[in-house]
Design a protein around this motif. Structure first.
Motif, PDB file in Angstrom:
ATOM      1  N   VAL A 288       0.865  -1.185   0.000  1.00  0.00           N
ATOM      2  CA  VAL A 288       0.000   0.000   0.000  1.00  0.00           C
ATOM      3  C   VAL A 288       0.898   1.231   0.000  1.00  0.00           C
ATOM      4  O   VAL A 288       1.682   1.441   0.934  1.00  0.00           O
ATOM      5  N   GLU A 289       0.796   2.023  -1.041  1.00  0.00           N
ATOM      6  CA  GLU A 289       1.617   3.224  -1.152  1.00  0.00           C
ATOM      7  C   GLU A 289       0.906   4.407  -0.495  1.00  0.00           C
ATOM      8  O   GLU A 289      -0.264   4.676  -0.755  1.00  0.00           O
ATOM      9  N   LEU A 290       1.661   5.088   0.378  1.00  0.00           N
ATOM     10  CA  LEU A 290       1.151   6.249   1.110  1.00  0.00           C
ATOM     11  C   LEU A 290       2.239   7.299   1.155  1.00  0.00           C
ATOM     12  O   LEU A 290       3.391   7.047   0.780  1.00  0.00           O
TER      13      LEU A 290
ATOM     14  N   PRO B 271       4.626  10.738   5.951  1.00  0.00           N
ATOM     15  CA  PRO B 271       4.048  10.927   7.306  1.00  0.00           C
ATOM     16  C   PRO B 271       3.012   9.876   7.650  1.00  0.00           C
ATOM     17  O   PRO B 271       2.936   9.423   8.802  1.00  0.00           O
ATOM     18  N   ALA B 272       2.185   9.473   6.676  1.00  0.00           N
ATOM     19  CA  ALA B 272       1.183   8.441   6.948  1.00  0.00           C
ATOM     20  C   ALA B 272       1.848   7.122   7.294  1.00  0.00           C
ATOM     21  O   ALA B 272       1.415   6.409   8.206  1.00  0.00           O
ATOM     22  N   CYS B 273       2.912   6.784   6.582  1.00  0.00           N
ATOM     23  CA  CYS B 273       3.645   5.553   6.893  1.00  0.00           C
ATOM     24  C   CYS B 273       4.269   5.634   8.285  1.00  0.00           C
ATOM     25  O   CYS B 273       4.298   4.634   9.020  1.00  0.00           O
TER      26      CYS B 273
ATOM     27  N   ARG C 193       6.982  -1.749   7.511  1.00  0.00           N
ATOM     28  CA  ARG C 193       7.427  -0.698   6.610  1.00  0.00           C
ATOM     29  C   ARG C 193       8.052  -1.316   5.366  1.00  0.00           C
ATOM     30  O   ARG C 193       8.805  -2.293   5.442  1.00  0.00           O
ATOM     31  N   PHE C 194       7.716  -0.728   4.222  1.00  0.00           N
ATOM     32  CA  PHE C 194       8.234  -1.233   2.943  1.00  0.00           C
ATOM     33  C   PHE C 194       8.768  -0.032   2.167  1.00  0.00           C
ATOM     34  O   PHE C 194       8.148   0.472   1.249  1.00  0.00           O
TER      35      PHE C 194
ATOM     36  N   VAL D 126       1.178  -5.132   3.891  1.00  0.00           N
ATOM     37  CA  VAL D 126       0.119  -5.772   4.679  1.00  0.00           C
ATOM     38  C   VAL D 126       0.329  -7.279   4.602  1.00  0.00           C
ATOM     39  O   VAL D 126       0.170  -7.889   3.540  1.00  0.00           O
ATOM     40  N   ARG D 127       0.674  -7.899   5.721  1.00  0.00           N
ATOM     41  CA  ARG D 127       0.934  -9.336   5.739  1.00  0.00           C
ATOM     42  C   ARG D 127      -0.268 -10.136   6.233  1.00  0.00           C
ATOM     43  O   ARG D 127      -0.416 -11.304   5.895  1.00  0.00           O
TER      44      ARG D 127
END
Length: 624
Positions: A492-494, A497-499, A518-519, A526-527
């Protein structure tokens, strides 16, 4: 400039600036004095919103001439007999109200104790004008006229007559609510605006002064802890208002506006009400006088508790316990304008419009999966079917599906698109369940159920959203919510700051079954997702959680943050509008709603079901 002692009239005007801010302030002081005098009946008469005239009459103990004169002196009071200011049991005690009002208005006090002569004293803006006998029944009558008439700098800051009257009415309403044993009346410019009799119960008095519907849409509060007693009534979460003016708080019978108490109410209704709506409550908190300081503010509208955590905890737990006991109750009165929206078949026709006969005839439907036994997918059974005649399925002239017709030329218009699955097992009795038995589904969004006393409409998404939330809370109370690993982790790309916010709350989210890591700088992996939600939409869920944390992370406590997270997850995992449900699924949803706390409203405070009683249905067909 040398230091000098101010003259008494100027001292009184300075004190008046603290005590008498507007007509409502003066009225509050006068009514509180009447209550403290032991009155059983208090009558208030206002003119021009209290700006021109305020009159308060009571049947209390009254005063002799010497006491009237002493009452108009500063720092003179009968409400501190033992000089223990930490144990005040009356409403007013500062001894500044009457001289302060008399310094900025024309004040007349008429009083007569039982068995004595009546006496009157008039002071006009600090100057004694009259002192002599007066004829009146036992009790006291105080009249304040032309408030701030000789203080133009203060008078010009008064609001409109309507605004000042509204403030006065609110003052009397709150004081009347605090003392149901006293009869109150309020008259404004010759019109009776409020009248309540004595000896009413507290819930009845609250309902009489707020909204009559509150009696049927509220729960009683009753809690005692460490010498603190909490009582009152609280409106259901679906019975709310757009402003917080309908929250009435009392400490030892004193109306207050305390931020601690207001915050506790907001916390108790969290996740059960929209954030821009406010609960309707009347809470009465009785604490030992030594545990509360009522002398914080000159107007005594604020208090300070010795143990604020205990008070806040009492309010939150008391409200939550009462709302939990309400179960699936919901404020569900059908709006009157809804009845007018139903279209009657005998409505007048337009000029030249062909008449549609109300007789058995042609049925057409746009659905191709028609069961002849149901007459068009449950939208309606052909009367010829009911009479035993065999309908003949043919292709409709429009080529849109099947139609069932007889040999007569009259016909019905296309029935509304609805869905009903054949269920040849005997349906359960409607009187066995409060929310009735499912009879069908409308627009793939609303469940139609038949109850013993009416027709119930359920918003399937809103209802299931609440059920999922309560399941998640129960699972969290047992340790943590079970998770379901994704076969292929979702990225999920954000923004960064959201991450960062999600990464900081990763441990809390894991307790809910949502496993994130974190990626890179601008993405989250999301696992696993909560097992209660199924596969769902991980991307939408994580995005909404990031937004929730951005808006409320700093303002909310940890418990409130967790509730917000659970609410967002439940919204993503619930049955969506547009999903077709079988009769078994619909009935299972209804049965779970009946045993689930707060199922009368969704996580955002909207009602999950409404009921149209049989009387209203009969009105639609002109049967009443």
């Amino acid at each position: 400039m040398s230091i000098r002692r101010l003259p008494s009239h100027l001292v009184n005007r300075i004190a008046a600036g603290e005590v008498v801010e507007r007509p409502a302030s003066a009225l509050k002081e006068l009514v509180e004095n009447a209550i403290d005098s032991g009155a059983t009946r208090i009558a208030v008469v206002l003119s021009a919103g209290g700006i021109e005239r305020i009159e308060v009459a009571d049947d209390g103990c009254g005063m002799v001439p010497d006491e009237i004169a002493l009452a108009l002196e500063r720092h003179a009071t009968s409400k501190l007999p033992d000089e223990d200011i930490d144990r005040v049991a009356t409403l007013g005690f500062r001894g500044e109200a009457l001289p302060s009002i008399a310094s900025v208005a024309r004040l007349t006090i008429e009083s007569r104790p039982r068995g004595s002569e009546g006496w009157a004293r008039t002071v006009d803006n600090g100057v004694l004008e009259r002192d002599g006998p007066a004829a009146l029944p036992p009790g006291t009558r105080v009249v304040a006229e032309a408030l701030f008439a000789q203080v133009p700098a203060r008078r010009k800051f008064l609001r409109s007559t309507r605004s000042e009257y509204a403030a006065c009415l609110d003052v009397v309403r709150r004081l009347a609510m605090a003392r149901p044993d006293i009869a109150f009346s309020l008259e404004h410019d010759g019109r009776r605006a409020l009248s309540v009799a004595a000896a009413e119960s507290r819930p009845a008095r609250v309902a009489a002064l707020t909204d009559r519907a509150l009696a049927d849409n509220s729960v009683a509060i009753d809690l005692e802890r460490d010498g603190h007693v909490l009582g009152g009534v609280a409106g259901l979460p679906t019975f709310h208002r757009g402003v917080a003016d309908h929250q009435y708080l009392f400490v030892n019978g004193r109306p207050v506006r305390d931020r601690l108490l207001i915050g506790a109410i907001r916390g108790a209704y969290a996740e059960m009400m929209p954030r821009d709506r406010h609960a309707v409550v009347a809470l009465f908190l009785d604490v030992p006088p030594s545990e509360v300081d009522v002398n914080v503010h000159p107007a005594k509208t604020e208090v300070r508790f010795r143990d604020p955590a205990l008070v806040r905890g009492m309010i939150v737990s008391g409200l939550r316990r009462a709302l939990d006991a309400a179960g699936h109750r919901v404020a569900h009165s059908a709006p009157t304008d809804i009845m007018a929206m139903w279209q009657q078949e005998n409505s007048p026709r337009l000029s030249g419009e062909p008449r549609v006969e109300h007789a058995p005839g042609m049925f057409s439907t746009s659905r191709g999966d028609v069961d002849p036994r149901l007459g068009g997918g449950g939208a309606g059974v052909s009367p010829s079917d009911a009479l035993g005649a065999a309908p003949h399925p043919t292709l409709s002239p429009q080529g849109r599906g099947l139609s069932f017709q007889d040999q007569r030329p009259t016909f019905f218009a296309a029935p509304p698109a609805a869905r009903s699955v054949p269920d040849w097992t005997p349906p359960p009795a409607t009187n066995d369940y409060p929310l009735g038995v499912a009879r069908g589904q409308v627009a793939r969004t609303y469940i139609v159920a038949e109850a013993e006393d009416g027709l119930v409409l359920v918003d399937q998404h809103a209802a299931h959203e609440r059920l999922v939330l309560e399941r998640m809370r129960a699972a969290l109370a047992g340790g943590r919510v079970a998770s379901q690993a994704l076969l292929i982790p979702e990225v999920v790309e954000l923004d960064e700051p959201a991450c960062d916010r999600l990464e900081a709350r990763a441990a809390e989210l894991a307790d809910f079954g949502l496993e994130l890591e974190r990626f890179g700088a601008r993405a989250m992996l999301v696992r696993a997702t909560p097992a209660l939600l199924g596969s769902g939409d991980p991307k939408g869920l994580v995005t909404d959680l990031a937004d929730e944390l951005a808006a409320y992370d700093e303002a909310l406590s940890l418990r409130e943050r967790l509730d917000a997270i659970a609410g967002t997850m439940a919204c993503h995992g619930s049955v969506r509008a547009g999903r077709v449900l079988s009769p078994a699924e619909m009935n299972a949803l209804l049965r779970e709603m009946e045993v689930t706390p707060h199922s009368g409203q969704c996580n955002h405070g909207r009602p999950t079901w409404v009921k149209l009683d049989l009387k209203s249905v009969a009105k639609l067909f002109g049967r009443t």
